[in-house]
Structure formats: structure tokens, C-alpha cells
Design a protein around this motif. Sequence first.
Motif, mmCIF file in Angstrom:
data_model
loop_
_atom_site.group_PDB
_atom_site.id
_atom_site.type_symbol
_atom_site.label_atom_id
_atom_site.label_comp_id
_atom_site.label_asym_id
_atom_site.label_seq_id
_atom_site.Cartn_x
_atom_site.Cartn_y
_atom_site.Cartn_z
ATOM 1 N N ASN A 33 0.859 -1.178 0.000
ATOM 2 C CA ASN A 33 0.000 0.000 0.000
ATOM 3 C C ASN A 33 0.906 1.242 0.000
ATOM 4 O OD1 ASN A 33 -1.810 2.132 0.584
ATOM 5 N ND2 ASN A 33 -3.159 0.772 1.744
ATOM 6 N N SER A 34 0.786 2.049 -1.037
ATOM 7 C CA SER A 34 1.661 3.224 -1.149
ATOM 8 C C SER A 34 1.218 4.366 -0.254
ATOM 9 C CB SER A 34 1.720 3.701 -2.602
ATOM 10 O OG SER A 34 0.424 4.060 -3.063
ATOM 11 N N ASN A 35 -0.011 4.311 0.246
ATOM 12 C CA ASN A 35 -0.534 5.378 1.098
ATOM 13 C C ASN A 35 -0.520 4.948 2.562
ATOM 14 O OD1 ASN A 35 -1.087 7.321 -0.927
ATOM 15 N ND2 ASN A 35 -2.942 6.189 -1.499
ATOM 16 N N VAL A 36 0.686 4.932 3.135
ATOM 17 C CA VAL A 36 0.855 4.591 4.543
ATOM 18 C C VAL A 36 1.291 5.840 5.288
ATOM 19 C CG1 VAL A 36 2.053 3.169 6.234
ATOM 20 C CG2 VAL A 36 1.447 2.205 4.009
ATOM 21 N N GLN A 56 12.051 5.853 3.958
ATOM 22 C CA GLN A 56 11.386 4.664 3.428
ATOM 23 C C GLN A 56 10.178 4.999 2.557
ATOM 24 O OE1 GLN A 56 11.261 1.042 6.214
ATOM 25 N NE2 GLN A 56 11.642 2.741 7.625
ATOM 26 N N GLY A 57 9.660 6.223 2.671
ATOM 27 C CA GLY A 57 8.585 6.627 1.773
ATOM 28 C C GLY A 57 7.212 6.723 2.392
ATOM 29 N N ALA A 58 7.130 6.867 3.720
ATOM 30 C CA ALA A 58 5.814 7.083 4.333
ATOM 31 C C ALA A 58 5.183 8.336 3.743
ATOM 32 C CB ALA A 58 5.953 7.229 5.842
ATOM 33 N N LYS A 59 3.885 8.274 3.490
ATOM 34 C CA LYS A 59 3.192 9.367 2.809
ATOM 35 C C LYS A 59 3.047 10.595 3.704
ATOM 36 C CE LYS A 59 0.803 10.179 -1.074
ATOM 37 N NZ LYS A 59 1.231 9.839 -2.431
ATOM 38 N N ALA A 60 2.884 10.371 4.979
ATOM 39 C CA ALA A 60 2.681 11.472 5.922
ATOM 40 C C ALA A 60 3.111 11.014 7.304
ATOM 41 C CB ALA A 60 1.223 11.910 5.930
ATOM 42 N N LEU A 61 3.268 11.984 8.202
ATOM 43 C CA LEU A 61 3.605 11.682 9.593
ATOM 44 C C LEU A 61 2.451 12.128 10.485
ATOM 45 C CD1 LEU A 61 5.995 10.647 11.403
ATOM 46 C CD2 LEU A 61 6.493 13.059 11.830
#
Length: 394
Positions: free
Chosen positions: A123-126, A149-154
Motif C-alpha cells: 500500500n503506497s498510502n501509509v 522509506q517513503g511514508a506518505k505522511a507523519l
Amino acid sequence: MKTRVPFKNLAEAERMAQRRLPKPVWLAIKAGNEQGLTPADNEQAFRELGFSPTIFDRPTTFDMRTRILGADLDFPVIVSPVGAQAVHPGGEVAAARAAERHGTAMGLSSWATDPLADLLEVNSNVFFQLYWVGTKEQIEKRVLDAKEQGAKALIVTLDWSHTPRRDWGVPPAPPSKIDLKTMMQFGPSMLARPRYLSNFLRNGRIPDVKVPNLWGRDKTDIPTFGVGWAEFERTPAPTWDDIKWIRDLWGGQFMVKGINTIRDAKLAVDLGADAISVSNHGGNNIDGSPSPLRYLPYIVDAVGDQIDVMADGGVRRGSDVVKTLALGAKAVFVGRAYLYGLAVSGEEGVYQVLDILRNGIRETMFGIGKSSIHDLSRDDLMVMNSDFFVPPTQ
């Protein structure tokens, strides 16, 4: 081959989850503090709002798409970050797959049992969720690891109150290590639910509740939840300047979770947050604090034109989602609801929970004559209780 999902609504899923899970695991999911007044009010508040149905010009298409924290979602329900889930060997990866199949995002807790990298593969939207735990150097490493690592948001969560008392029983803390003493403590409850334990063993896992995201992606000897919790208890609470430091360090889409007051909402705006979630941590904040639904409209009125407002707590039906959006939220998070489905049927159970909510949103929008979630407003709601209801003004 897909698993047949044996529940048709979330009430059934909850009952089945309770029957399938060992008592300590179930008590941890049930959560809440002291008398459980707050989780009860989270659900009660939805019962006090109703709709004014229409019969003419009902819609034939339904637009549920929205954009949250840089992610384009097919519908406005996000799988909430939940720590130390030990309900199914599929873990957070199974939930992330289910969310991806529904075109929505997943929040991953620092206390999760699966690493961020594994979720990003499905899932690219993590959205990575952070607690203030340990030293600033450790926190900085955790933030930069998630960013690289590419998390979409914090998501920064600030609303845990450290209240250990529960009138219905407190589950034992997850163990710091698996040894003979631990097996003697948890063994009887596990043996009472043989299907639960065999499910883990068949998948080559044991419910040891290790928390890889709390220690950095390069750590090989990963401690368990108990070790991390002891560190959390020792860490002083963050200041506004600390959260501003995290926001600047992250530099991307940023949300503060746990807002309960207009003052805190305005402070989140001041530190440059892109979004807030109105939340009482699913009832794990101060017992007796009201449902987010009760103060959501006031917070929306105060800051909704400056920041995206979301909410969580007590969502069990698609109509609950519609009520929350009509009060001004852009999306909702669901935590316990997805855990019930995960406990019963793994990925397919989570998918079914999201499907139930999605269908409920569509059915409610049909009933009130709205084709887009962006057209929802407070005019679509009625205030109700056991004695009277207040009719809409037109």
C-alpha cells in the motif's frame, strides 16, 4: 483462495472477535479507562444524531473521493494506527492490503508489529504514526527512517493519558520477553482459544508483540512492546516546541492526532500542521471526556478553513461516517472496527469491514439525496434523543 467472511455487520464482527480472542487480547482491544464512560459516549453521540430522509430526486451515482495528507482516496475512511495488535498473524500488512483494495490509506503505529517497509510493499498510502518516546536522537532517527522509506505522511499522537485502571479488568502488559514465566502467565488463556494460537503457528509466527518501528529499521534484535512501554513511561511529555521541531524535521505532510479543544487546534495550525484529528484516543484519554463528535463542529468553525480536520472514535456504521462528514470532517479513522474484522478473518475480514462502511455511506447518501460527500452539511442532520427530535429548518 479468499476466506469466507462470516459476519454481515460490525456488531456481529465484534461478538465473533470476542469469542475468538484470548481474554488478555480482548481486554486490550476493549480498552477505555476506569468506568469506560468515554468509549461509551463515543458511540452514544452518534445515536443522538439522525437524518431527514428525502424521497424525490435521489442520486444514482455517488462520489466518495477525497484527498487527505497528500493521498487521493476512493472513500473517506482510513485504517487507524493501532499499537501492539496481536489479533491475527496477518498483522498490519493484512490490513494494509485490504485498505489498498478499497483505495484508501493505512496509519501505521510506532507500536505496530509489522515494519513500515512491509506495508509500503502492499500500500503506497501509509501514514506513519509517531509517539514521543525516548531521546531526541532516537526520535529523530525514527522520523528520518520513516521519511526515507517513503511514508506518505507523519501523524504525531499526543492524547494518551497513562491511566491503567479499568472497572472490567486490566489486561496484563505484553511481556518484555518470551520465557517460562510468560508462558505460564499467558498459557491458560491461549489454550482456551486453540484456534487463535494454531492460526499463528500455522503462519510461522507467535503473538510476541515485537515493535520494530519503535527502534529503527536497522535494529535486528527487536525488543517487545513491554520494553518500549517502559521507555515511554520514562519519557517526559513533549512541549509545543518539540512538536514544531518534529514538524520541521519531517518537512512533508504532517498531522497532529488527539485534538480536543479549540485552543489546541489553533496551536496545531500555528506549528504548521496540514491536518488534525479530533480524537480522545478511542476512550483511552481521561475517562469522562466527551465524544469527538460533540465538539467537532466547534473546532471546524474555528480552524476548518486553515487546516484539514478529521475525527475518530466510535464509528461502527457508514451512517456514522456520513454524520461526521456532515459536521465538517474530511475523513474518519477506524481502529477497533478493523481489528474486529482482522481477528475474525484476517485481510478478508478487514476488507469486509471497509465494505460494510462503504456500502453504509452510499445507502445513507441515497436516503438523504446527496450524490457527493462534499455536498454534506449540518442541514442534513437532526438532533434526536429518547424524548424529542428537532426538525430541520427547511
